[in-house]
Design a protein around this motif. Structure first.
Motif, PDB file in Angstrom:
ATOM      1  N   ASN A 103       0.825  -1.202   0.000  1.00 27.49           N
ATOM      2  CA  ASN A 103       0.000   0.000   0.000  1.00 27.49           C
ATOM      3  C   ASN A 103       0.861   1.254   0.000  1.00 27.49           C
ATOM      4  O   ASN A 103       0.608   2.186  -0.760  1.00 27.49           O
ATOM      5  N   SER A 118      -3.333   6.791   6.836  1.00 28.34           N
ATOM      6  CA  SER A 118      -4.629   6.171   7.115  1.00 28.34           C
ATOM      7  C   SER A 118      -4.843   4.900   6.304  1.00 28.34           C
ATOM      8  O   SER A 118      -5.207   3.858   6.847  1.00 28.34           O
ATOM      9  N   LEU A 122      -4.728   1.056   7.844  1.00 27.69           N
ATOM     10  CA  LEU A 122      -5.962   0.289   7.703  1.00 27.69           C
ATOM     11  C   LEU A 122      -5.692  -1.026   6.984  1.00 27.69           C
ATOM     12  O   LEU A 122      -6.137  -2.095   7.415  1.00 27.69           O
ATOM     13  N   GLU A 123      -4.948  -0.958   5.888  1.00 25.56           N
ATOM     14  CA  GLU A 123      -4.631  -2.176   5.130  1.00 25.56           C
ATOM     15  C   GLU A 123      -3.786  -3.134   5.960  1.00 25.56           C
ATOM     16  O   GLU A 123      -4.012  -4.349   5.942  1.00 25.56           O
ATOM     17  N   SER A 125      -3.646  -3.515   9.236  1.00 30.86           N
ATOM     18  CA  SER A 125      -4.401  -4.164  10.314  1.00 30.86           C
ATOM     19  C   SER A 125      -5.518  -5.058   9.787  1.00 30.86           C
ATOM     20  O   SER A 125      -5.782  -6.116  10.353  1.00 30.86           O
ATOM     21  N   SER A 126      -6.160  -4.674   8.709  1.00 23.81           N
ATOM     22  CA  SER A 126      -7.254  -5.494   8.197  1.00 23.81           C
ATOM     23  C   SER A 126      -6.751  -6.780   7.535  1.00 23.81           C
ATOM     24  O   SER A 126      -7.511  -7.737   7.377  1.00 23.81           O
ATOM     25  N   ALA A 127      -5.486  -6.826   7.177  1.00 24.73           N
ATOM     26  CA  ALA A 127      -4.927  -8.023   6.544  1.00 24.73           C
ATOM     27  C   ALA A 127      -4.540  -9.093   7.560  1.00 24.73           C
ATOM     28  O   ALA A 127      -4.311 -10.242   7.197  1.00 24.73           O
ATOM     29  N   LYS A 129      -5.536 -11.614  10.102  1.00 22.52           N
ATOM     30  CA  LYS A 129      -6.699 -12.379  10.565  1.00 22.52           C
ATOM     31  C   LYS A 129      -6.377 -13.857  10.490  1.00 22.52           C
ATOM     32  O   LYS A 129      -5.429 -14.269   9.823  1.00 22.52           O
TER      33      LYS A 129
END
Length: 143
Positions: A103, A118, A122-123, A125-127, A129
């Protein structure tokens, strides 16, 4: 021009740069990687970073991603950037992972610093899982 500098312990940053090259093509020349090697002291590492920094124009925007906030590599890099008067204009983020680096590499030339921060965080942390495999019940399968 903007540069992405990957900073890590060991060769993590070099491997990440290699993987990024598969996605960003010719833009990889604006991505630099440096890692504190096993047994290397921070003075030697700092000298190598100063050399890397000297190859980047003073007017270039810098985005630095580090593997660990507070770790010796990123702390050393930030100290050198501060001494060079460049830290206040450099985006520095920690907890580096591949989605975060990708990113940042893509957005560094087209986004404002705040938008880059931002979107990149976001990318990143959202990746993160858990991967799970979903099995269909045998009763639901048609033969």
């Amino acid at each position: 021009m903007s540069y992405l500098i990957l900073v890590s312990h060991g060769r993590f940053s070099e491997g990440l740069k290699d993987a990024l090259s598969m996605f960003v093509g010719d833009s990889i020349h604006t991505v630099k990687a440096i890692g504190l090697q096993s047994g290397e002291d921070t003075i030697s590492f700092g000298n190598r970073f100063e050399s890397l920094l000297s190859d980047i124009g003073l007017d270039a925007d810098l985005v630095v991603l580090g593997d660990i906030i507070g770790g010796s590599p990123l702390t050393t890099v930030c100290n050198i950037l501060e001494q060079a008067g460049r830290l206040s204009t450099t985006v520095v983020l920690g907890g580096m992972n591949f989605p975060m680096a990708l990113n940042a590499a893509i957005l560094k030339d087209t986004s404002s610093s705040q938008d880059l921060i931002s979107a990149t965080l976001l990318e990143a942390s959202s990746a993160v899982k858990q991967f799970t495999v979903h099995h269909e019940d045998d009763e639901d399968e048609e033969i």
